[in-house]
Write a protein that holds these residues in place. Structure first.
Motif, PDB file in Angstrom:
ATOM      1  N   LEU A   1      50.245 -49.180 -40.088  1.00  0.00           N
ATOM      2  CA  LEU A   1      48.988 -49.120 -39.328  1.00  0.00           C
ATOM      3  C   LEU A   1      48.702 -50.524 -38.821  1.00  0.00           C
ATOM      4  O   LEU A   1      48.894 -51.499 -39.558  1.00  0.00           O
ATOM      5  CB  LEU A   1      47.835 -48.672 -40.236  1.00  0.00           C
ATOM      6  N   VAL A   2      48.266 -50.629 -37.568  1.00  0.00           N
ATOM      7  CA  VAL A   2      47.845 -51.928 -37.038  1.00  0.00           C
ATOM      8  C   VAL A   2      46.411 -51.767 -36.563  1.00  0.00           C
ATOM      9  O   VAL A   2      46.130 -50.949 -35.688  1.00  0.00           O
ATOM     10  CB  VAL A   2      48.743 -52.395 -35.867  1.00  0.00           C
ATOM     11  N   ALA A   3      45.487 -52.510 -37.185  1.00  0.00           N
ATOM     12  CA  ALA A   3      44.070 -52.398 -36.825  1.00  0.00           C
ATOM     13  C   ALA A   3      43.637 -53.636 -36.056  1.00  0.00           C
ATOM     14  O   ALA A   3      43.913 -54.762 -36.477  1.00  0.00           O
ATOM     15  CB  ALA A   3      43.224 -52.251 -38.084  1.00  0.00           C
ATOM     16  N   LEU A   4      42.971 -53.410 -34.936  1.00  0.00           N
ATOM     17  CA  LEU A   4      42.472 -54.504 -34.091  1.00  0.00           C
ATOM     18  C   LEU A   4      41.000 -54.236 -33.825  1.00  0.00           C
ATOM     19  O   LEU A   4      40.654 -53.297 -33.112  1.00  0.00           O
ATOM     20  CB  LEU A   4      43.266 -54.506 -32.776  1.00  0.00           C
ATOM     21  N   GLY A   5      40.115 -55.019 -34.456  1.00  0.00           N
ATOM     22  CA  GLY A   5      38.691 -54.793 -34.234  1.00  0.00           C
ATOM     23  C   GLY A   5      37.848 -55.339 -35.371  1.00  0.00           C
ATOM     24  O   GLY A   5      38.319 -56.137 -36.184  1.00  0.00           O
ATOM     25  N   GLY A   6      36.609 -54.895 -35.444  1.00  0.00           N
ATOM     26  CA  GLY A   6      35.682 -55.346 -36.474  1.00  0.00           C
ATOM     27  C   GLY A   6      35.877 -54.597 -37.787  1.00  0.00           C
ATOM     28  O   GLY A   6      36.858 -53.854 -37.966  1.00  0.00           O
ATOM     29  N   GLY A   7      34.923 -54.766 -38.681  1.00  0.00           N
ATOM     30  CA  GLY A   7      35.020 -54.162 -40.009  1.00  0.00           C
ATOM     31  C   GLY A   7      35.110 -52.647 -39.982  1.00  0.00           C
ATOM     32  O   GLY A   7      35.722 -52.042 -40.874  1.00  0.00           O
ATOM     33  N   SER A   8      34.538 -52.017 -38.973  1.00  0.00           N
ATOM     34  CA  SER A   8      34.600 -50.545 -38.918  1.00  0.00           C
ATOM     35  C   SER A   8      36.020 -50.085 -38.646  1.00  0.00           C
ATOM     36  O   SER A   8      36.490 -49.092 -39.233  1.00  0.00           O
ATOM     37  CB  SER A   8      33.667 -50.014 -37.824  1.00  0.00           C
ATOM     38  N   THR A   9      36.719 -50.807 -37.775  1.00  0.00           N
ATOM     39  CA  THR A   9      38.106 -50.452 -37.462  1.00  0.00           C
ATOM     40  C   THR A   9      38.996 -50.723 -38.679  1.00  0.00           C
ATOM     41  O   THR A   9      39.847 -49.908 -39.034  1.00  0.00           O
ATOM     42  CB  THR A   9      38.579 -51.255 -36.227  1.00  0.00           C
ATOM     43  N   THR A  10      38.755 -51.851 -39.329  1.00  0.00           N
ATOM     44  CA  THR A  10      39.494 -52.147 -40.567  1.00  0.00           C
ATOM     45  C   THR A  10      39.202 -51.068 -41.610  1.00  0.00           C
ATOM     46  O   THR A  10      40.103 -50.633 -42.332  1.00  0.00           O
ATOM     47  CB  THR A  10      39.103 -53.532 -41.124  1.00  0.00           C
ATOM     48  N   GLY A  11      37.942 -50.631 -41.677  1.00  0.00           N
ATOM     49  CA  GLY A  11      37.558 -49.597 -42.648  1.00  0.00           C
ATOM     50  C   GLY A  11      38.327 -48.305 -42.415  1.00  0.00           C
ATOM     51  O   GLY A  11      38.829 -47.679 -43.372  1.00  0.00           O
ATOM     52  N   LEU A  12      38.473 -47.912 -41.158  1.00  0.00           N
ATOM     53  CA  LEU A  12      39.230 -46.694 -40.849  1.00  0.00           C
ATOM     54  C   LEU A  12      40.697 -46.878 -41.248  1.00  0.00           C
ATOM     55  O   LEU A  12      41.313 -45.974 -41.829  1.00  0.00           O
ATOM     56  CB  LEU A  12      39.107 -46.363 -39.350  1.00  0.00           C
ATOM     57  N   SER A  13      41.234 -48.055 -40.958  1.00  0.00           N
ATOM     58  CA  SER A  13      42.618 -48.338 -41.321  1.00  0.00           C
ATOM     59  C   SER A  13      42.801 -48.214 -42.837  1.00  0.00           C
ATOM     60  O   SER A  13      43.750 -47.596 -43.323  1.00  0.00           O
ATOM     61  CB  SER A  13      42.972 -49.748 -40.841  1.00  0.00           C
ATOM     62  N   LYS A  14      41.850 -48.783 -43.589  1.00  0.00           N
ATOM     63  CA  LYS A  14      41.945 -48.722 -45.049  1.00  0.00           C
ATOM     64  C   LYS A  14      41.845 -47.277 -45.546  1.00  0.00           C
ATOM     65  O   LYS A  14      42.556 -46.876 -46.470  1.00  0.00           O
ATOM     66  CB  LYS A  14      40.824 -49.551 -45.681  1.00  0.00           C
ATOM     67  N   ALA A  15      40.938 -46.504 -44.920  1.00  0.00           N
ATOM     68  CA  ALA A  15      40.766 -45.111 -45.354  1.00  0.00           C
ATOM     69  C   ALA A  15      42.058 -44.322 -45.106  1.00  0.00           C
ATOM     70  O   ALA A  15      42.450 -43.463 -45.910  1.00  0.00           O
ATOM     71  CB  ALA A  15      39.598 -44.475 -44.594  1.00  0.00           C
TER      72      ALA A  15
END
Ligand code: NAD
Length: 361
Positions: free
Chosen positions: A90-104
């Motif tokens: 997974l590659v996440a580019l964005g704020g904490g919400s995008t990171t949160g989705l990546s983590k989920a």
């Protein structure tokens, strides 16, 4: 030196200007070739498109659907797309919400993550995931959600709107403030906490004056990493409990909520954690931690009251009860009435009263 325990988190950090193209090399380093990209909607047509060009056929899918507080129903929808695309990272580019989705998604699939953060939230540096289901936010710690690689590209933060920069920076500082009085505090984390607060306190006024100031942006992003690391390595207390309650149950904006609550949490804990608060004051270059935090936010135009960020006054009782129902450990014991009084001050945006004034200011 007092006895302490410290567990370092695994993970690789690439920090610099113009580092976005490093995603390809970092994918190779992880032995991966098929990336599912999670991109902030604000970056979809800019950095997100560049990322697609860079990765070519190695980009096998994308979602821009992240939402604040990681709602489970959003994760489940994106999970269907991820499974269909069969990525190996997974590659996440964005704020904490995008990171949160990546983590989920990482939690549900075991996929490794590369995160390119664009705010100062700090989630990329933690093994913590908060998820919201039916109006309740719950958090858990698992190394499975810790990104394997963080790529900080200072250039992606140039020109970030000033208000977002300030509230996001205050959100980062909150991790470091609570780390300094954490029950499991340790000298490594405390060192990073002081450096992180100092870097952000230096950088935010410069960013407010010129949101393209590259040196200040680098300072702030380093501060965000340092503060995120604090959140990742020690336990949080009253401040984070209140913010989770207000965010999860009353849908208040995350970084703004941290900005409003932090000075009041600092004032509340001052008598029980005077050494920690002296370090915060020193890092801020202020005479008192609580008033220093309040004045920093107020001077830079950030919201200072719960009223201003949309909490109805009628909800204060319910918020105090919800936060008191399952309190986190806190240096000063917490009860419902004390929380209600703290929330009243935060609701009206009252400047906290300084108990201890140090000579640093
Ligand atoms: P966010 O990711 O929701 O971003 C806020 C807004 O700013 C969004 O509209 C986004 O599109 C936009 N944005 C992002 N980067 C931008 C940029 N560079 N320029 C302009 N606009 C930009 O908010 P956030 O404050 O970064 O993150 C909040 C979320 O992160 C919450 O859900 C919170 O729970 C979570 N969080 C989790 C942890 C953890 O360790 N698990 C730590 C901190 C925050």
């Amino acid at each position: 030196m007092n006895p302490f325990e410290y567990t370092a988190l695994p993970g690789r950090v690439v920090f610099g200007h113009g580092t976005l193209p490093r995603v390809a090399d970092e994918m190779a380093l992880l032995g991966t070739t098929r990336a599912f990209i999670l991109c902030d909607s604000v970056h979809a047509t800019t950095a997100g498109e560049r990322l697609h060009e860079l990765l070519g056929t190695r980009a096998v899918g994308q979602s821009t659907g992240a939402a604040m507080h990681t709602p489970v129903e959003v994760t489940e929808k994106v999970l269907i797309q991820v499974r269909a695309a069969a990525p190996d990272c997974l590659v996440a580019l964005g704020g904490g919400s995008t990171t949160g989705l990546s983590k989920a998604l990482a939690l549900r699939t075991g996929l490794p993550q590369i995160v390119v953060p664009t705010t100062y939230a700090g989630s990329e540096a933690t093994p913590i995931i908060g998820q919201t289901e039916q109006g309740r936010k719950t958090t858990q710690r698992s190394l499975q959600v810790l990104p394997r690689t963080i790529i900080y590209d200072v250039d992606l933060t140039l020109g970030m709107p000033v208000l977002l920069s300030i509230v996001s920076g205050m959100n980062a500082m909150a991790h470091a403030v609570e780390a300094l009085y954490a029950r499991d505090r340790n000298p490594v984390t405390s060192m990073l906490a002081e450096q992180g607060i100092a870097a952000l306190a230096r950088a935010l006024p410069l960013i407010a004056a010129d949101s393209w100031d590259a040196a200040a942006r680098a300072d702030a992003l380093f501060g965000a990493w340092a503060c995120g690391n604090c959140l990742g390595t020690v336990g949080m207390a009253l401040h984070h409990k209140l913010c989770h309650t207000l965010g999860g149950s009353f849908d208040l904006p995350h970084a703004e909520t941290h900005t409003v609550i932090l000075p009041h949490a600092a004032a509340f804990n001052e008598s029980a954690a005077p050494d920690a608060m002296a370090i915060v004051a020193r890092a801020l270059g202020a005479s008192n931690a609580a008033t220093g935090l309040f004045d920093l936010a107020a001077t830079l135009g950030a919201p200072t009251s719960l009223k201003a960020i949309g909490l109805p006054e009628s909800q204060l009782d319910a918020a105090a009860e919800a936060a008191a129902a399952s309190p986190y450990w806190n240096p000063r014991p917490v009860d419902r009435d004390a929380l209600r009084a703290l929330l009243d001050d935060a609701f009206h945006g009252r400047r906290p009263t300084a108990l201890n004034v140090t000579p640093h200011g």
